[in-house]
Write a protein that holds these residues in place. Structure first.
Motif, mmCIF file in Angstrom:
data_model
loop_
_atom_site.group_PDB
_atom_site.id
_atom_site.type_symbol
_atom_site.label_atom_id
_atom_site.label_comp_id
_atom_site.label_asym_id
_atom_site.label_seq_id
_atom_site.Cartn_x
_atom_site.Cartn_y
_atom_site.Cartn_z
ATOM 1 N N ASN A 217 0.805 -1.236 0.000
ATOM 2 C CA ASN A 217 0.000 0.000 0.000
ATOM 3 C C ASN A 217 0.832 1.278 0.000
ATOM 4 O O ASN A 217 0.376 2.333 0.445
ATOM 5 N N SER A 218 2.054 1.219 -0.492
ATOM 6 C CA SER A 218 2.924 2.391 -0.427
ATOM 7 C C SER A 218 3.611 2.640 -1.765
ATOM 8 O O SER A 218 3.749 1.731 -2.597
ATOM 9 N N TYR A 219 4.044 3.869 -1.943
ATOM 10 C CA TYR A 219 4.778 4.258 -3.148
ATOM 11 C C TYR A 219 6.076 3.452 -3.264
ATOM 12 O O TYR A 219 6.361 2.844 -4.305
ATOM 13 N N THR A 220 6.855 3.422 -2.191
ATOM 14 C CA THR A 220 8.146 2.724 -2.205
ATOM 15 C C THR A 220 7.961 1.227 -2.375
ATOM 16 O O THR A 220 8.679 0.576 -3.156
ATOM 17 N N CYS A 241 -3.028 -1.704 -10.249
ATOM 18 C CA CYS A 241 -2.584 -1.528 -8.866
ATOM 19 C C CYS A 241 -3.789 -1.275 -7.964
ATOM 20 O O CYS A 241 -4.733 -0.585 -8.351
ATOM 21 N N ALA A 242 -3.748 -1.794 -6.735
ATOM 22 C CA ALA A 242 -4.890 -1.726 -5.826
ATOM 23 C C ALA A 242 -5.233 -0.315 -5.390
ATOM 24 O O ALA A 242 -6.337 -0.074 -4.920
ATOM 25 N N ASN A 243 -4.301 0.633 -5.524
ATOM 26 C CA ASN A 243 -4.639 2.045 -5.271
ATOM 27 C C ASN A 243 -3.693 2.943 -6.061
ATOM 28 O O ASN A 243 -2.715 2.483 -6.655
ATOM 29 N N ASP A 244 -4.013 4.225 -6.062
ATOM 30 C CA ASP A 244 -3.251 5.176 -6.882
ATOM 31 C C ASP A 244 -1.828 5.391 -6.378
ATOM 32 O O ASP A 244 -0.912 5.614 -7.174
ATOM 33 N N VAL A 245 -1.636 5.373 -5.068
ATOM 34 C CA VAL A 245 -0.292 5.576 -4.526
ATOM 35 C C VAL A 245 0.653 4.519 -5.081
ATOM 36 O O VAL A 245 1.774 4.809 -5.513
ATOM 37 N N MET A 246 0.201 3.269 -5.082
ATOM 38 C CA MET A 246 1.037 2.205 -5.626
ATOM 39 C C MET A 246 1.194 2.351 -7.133
ATOM 40 O O MET A 246 2.274 2.076 -7.683
ATOM 41 N N ALA A 247 0.154 2.774 -7.814
ATOM 42 C CA ALA A 247 0.262 2.965 -9.267
ATOM 43 C C ALA A 247 1.317 4.016 -9.597
ATOM 44 O O ALA A 247 2.092 3.856 -10.559
ATOM 45 N N MET A 248 1.381 5.091 -8.802
ATOM 46 C CA MET A 248 2.377 6.134 -9.050
ATOM 47 C C MET A 248 3.785 5.635 -8.766
ATOM 48 O O MET A 248 4.729 5.941 -9.506
ATOM 49 N N GLY A 249 3.937 4.840 -7.715
ATOM 50 C CA GLY A 249 5.241 4.243 -7.434
ATOM 51 C C GLY A 249 5.663 3.296 -8.542
ATOM 52 O O GLY A 249 6.828 3.270 -8.957
ATOM 53 N N ALA A 250 4.700 2.507 -9.038
ATOM 54 C CA ALA A 250 5.004 1.577 -10.125
ATOM 55 C C ALA A 250 5.368 2.321 -11.404
ATOM 56 O O ALA A 250 6.296 1.940 -12.134
ATOM 57 N N MET A 251 4.664 3.406 -11.700
ATOM 58 C CA MET A 251 4.961 4.190 -12.901
ATOM 59 C C MET A 251 6.377 4.740 -12.860
ATOM 60 O O MET A 251 7.127 4.656 -13.842
ATOM 61 N N ASP A 252 6.745 5.316 -11.722
ATOM 62 C CA ASP A 252 8.078 5.918 -11.628
ATOM 63 C C ASP A 252 9.173 4.866 -11.715
ATOM 64 O O ASP A 252 10.217 5.089 -12.335
ATOM 65 N N ALA A 253 8.945 3.704 -11.093
ATOM 66 C CA ALA A 253 9.934 2.633 -11.192
ATOM 67 C C ALA A 253 10.069 2.147 -12.627
ATOM 68 O O ALA A 253 11.184 1.915 -13.123
ATOM 69 N N ALA A 254 8.946 2.002 -13.318
ATOM 70 C CA ALA A 254 8.977 1.535 -14.707
ATOM 71 C C ALA A 254 9.714 2.521 -15.599
ATOM 72 O O ALA A 254 10.544 2.136 -16.441
ATOM 73 N N ARG A 255 9.448 3.814 -15.409
ATOM 74 C CA ARG A 255 10.035 4.843 -16.267
ATOM 75 C C ARG A 255 11.490 5.097 -15.957
ATOM 76 O O ARG A 255 12.340 5.140 -16.863
ATOM 77 N N TYR A 256 11.788 5.298 -14.690
ATOM 78 C CA TYR A 256 13.103 5.814 -14.324
ATOM 79 C C TYR A 256 14.110 4.750 -13.916
ATOM 80 O O TYR A 256 15.314 5.006 -13.915
ATOM 81 N N GLN A 257 13.644 3.546 -13.574
ATOM 82 C CA GLN A 257 14.583 2.481 -13.224
ATOM 83 C C GLN A 257 14.658 1.405 -14.301
ATOM 84 O O GLN A 257 15.736 0.827 -14.514
ATOM 85 N N GLY A 281 2.459 14.851 -14.503
ATOM 86 C CA GLY A 281 3.550 13.886 -14.346
ATOM 87 C C GLY A 281 3.073 12.449 -14.258
ATOM 88 O O GLY A 281 3.852 11.524 -14.504
ATOM 89 N N TYR A 282 1.804 12.242 -13.886
ATOM 90 C CA TYR A 282 1.256 10.884 -13.793
ATOM 91 C C TYR A 282 0.139 10.660 -14.816
ATOM 92 O O TYR A 282 0.131 9.668 -15.516
ATOM 93 N N ASN A 283 -0.827 11.580 -14.882
ATOM 94 C CA ASN A 283 -1.905 11.442 -15.858
ATOM 95 C C ASN A 283 -2.448 10.018 -15.835
ATOM 96 O O ASN A 283 -2.544 9.332 -16.850
ATOM 97 N N LEU A 284 -2.817 9.580 -14.631
ATOM 98 C CA LEU A 284 -3.085 8.170 -14.344
ATOM 99 C C LEU A 284 -4.524 7.767 -14.665
ATOM 100 O O LEU A 284 -5.482 8.387 -14.199
#
Length: 338
Positions: A217-220, A241-257, A281-284
């Motif tokens: 349930n977290s960004y990290t 993703c079960a919530n938006d916070v996790m979706a944003m963490g997943a997006m950043d990991a996919a893009r930047y890592q 930055g997310y446009n989720l």
């Protein structure tokens, strides 16, 4: 020096008990006397003691609010709206923050010590054993964004099963066949319903079960889970993703890592429509929960239960709405030259 009820009574030429009844809104005080008491109180600068008034009326005017994961912008937005709504009704929110969903239940009996008139629970997910442990609590409890059979509580929540099915239809309609799902916390009823609706609908459409990961349930947590998921199944083309916070963490990991392009190489969908979901930055792409309406209805239910302690718990189910933005394929124009 603090002005007392006795001083107001002397100034208004009434008994001290009349002052108490007037400020408690009880009968036995004429309108003329009540007006005289209020005028004296204003003249002297008297402010009634809420706790003392609660001892005589059995109502404190205080509503407990238990919230987990204050860092979740969807929940903090709900808390802000709830605080405004309670104050508008003349009630005072008493906030208790807990570190995780499993600590929510322990806060319920603790609130009874503060003589709260009711308790509003704001949590993204609740453990299924909460009802077994605290189902007999005497507190008036209202669950926001959760429904838990067996717990003596009213609920306002979104249809999570239907939301999961909607996301499955979206991703299947985009042509995805290798799909992942990031869970939040183990044992969560809300998360379980979203996953059940999602996986059942995928099966109905002839698509293999989603590959699962756990994002805490977290960004990290979601960022790490996304990297692990793609390492195990590099052919995945979409993640729910079960919530938006996790979706944003997943997006950043996919893009930047991992260097993946969203959505050309990986579509990501969330749930909640938290305020940051619409940021450029997310446009989720996500499932919108009608938070303002949910808070208003929840507050009305709690006020009604306060007026009628014998009232049975009420459940109000809201329908989520798909918001398609730029993190999924249907939100962009078809690619050319690829």
């Amino acid at each position: 020096m603090r002005v007392t009820a006795w001083q107001v009574a002397r100034d208004a030429d009434v008994s001290q008990s009349a002052v108490s009844r007037a400020f408690a809104g009880r009968s036995g005080v004429s309108e003329e006397t009540r007006g005289r008491i209020f005028a004296a109180a204003e003249r002297l600068g008297y402010r009634p003691n809420a706790l003392a008034r609660g001892l005589s009326t059995q109502k404190s005017g205080i509503v407990g609010v238990v919230i987990s994961q204050m860092s979740n912008p969807f929940l903090s937005d709900a808390l802000e709206r709830l605080s405004h709504r309670l104050r508008a009704a003349g009630l005072k929110p008493f906030l208790i923050t807990v570190d995780n969903e499993h600590e929510v239940g322990a806060a319920l009996p603790a609130l009874a010590e503060y003589r709260v008139d009711g308790c509003f629970v704001i949590s993204p997910h609740l453990p299924r054993d909460l009802a077994r442990k605290y189902g007999t609590s005497d507190a008036t409890v209202l669950l926001f964004n959760s429904a838990l059979p067996g717990l003596k509580a009213s609920t306002v929540y979104t249809d999570n099963l239907a939301g999961g099915r909607t996301v499955a239809d979206l991703l299947a309609g985009e042509g995805h066949r290798r799909i992942g799902y990031l869970h939040g916390a183990r044992g969560s009823a809300t998360d379980g319903d979203r996953f059940d609706g999602f996986s059942t609908r995928l099966a109905e459409r002839g698509i293999d079960p989603p590959v699962v990961g756990w994002g805490d349930n977290s960004y990290t947590g979601a960022a790490g889970a996304l990297i692990d998921l793609m390492a195990r199944s590099p052919d995945l083309t979409a993640i729910f993703c079960a919530n938006d916070v996790m979706a944003m963490g997943a997006m950043d990991a996919a893009r930047y890592q991992l260097g993946l392009e969203i959505p050309r190489q990986l579509s990501i969908v969330g749930f909640d429509d938290a305020p940051p979901a619409a940021w450029p930055g997310y446009n989720l792409t996500t499932i919108h929960q009608p938070v303002e309406e949910m808070i208003d209805v929840g507050a009305e239910i709690m006020l009604a239960e306060g007026r009628d302690p014998g009232r049975l718990p009420t459940s109000k189910l809201f329908k989520g709405r798909l918001i398609v933005r730029g993190s999924s394929l249907t939100a962009r124009q078809p690619a050319t030259g690829s």
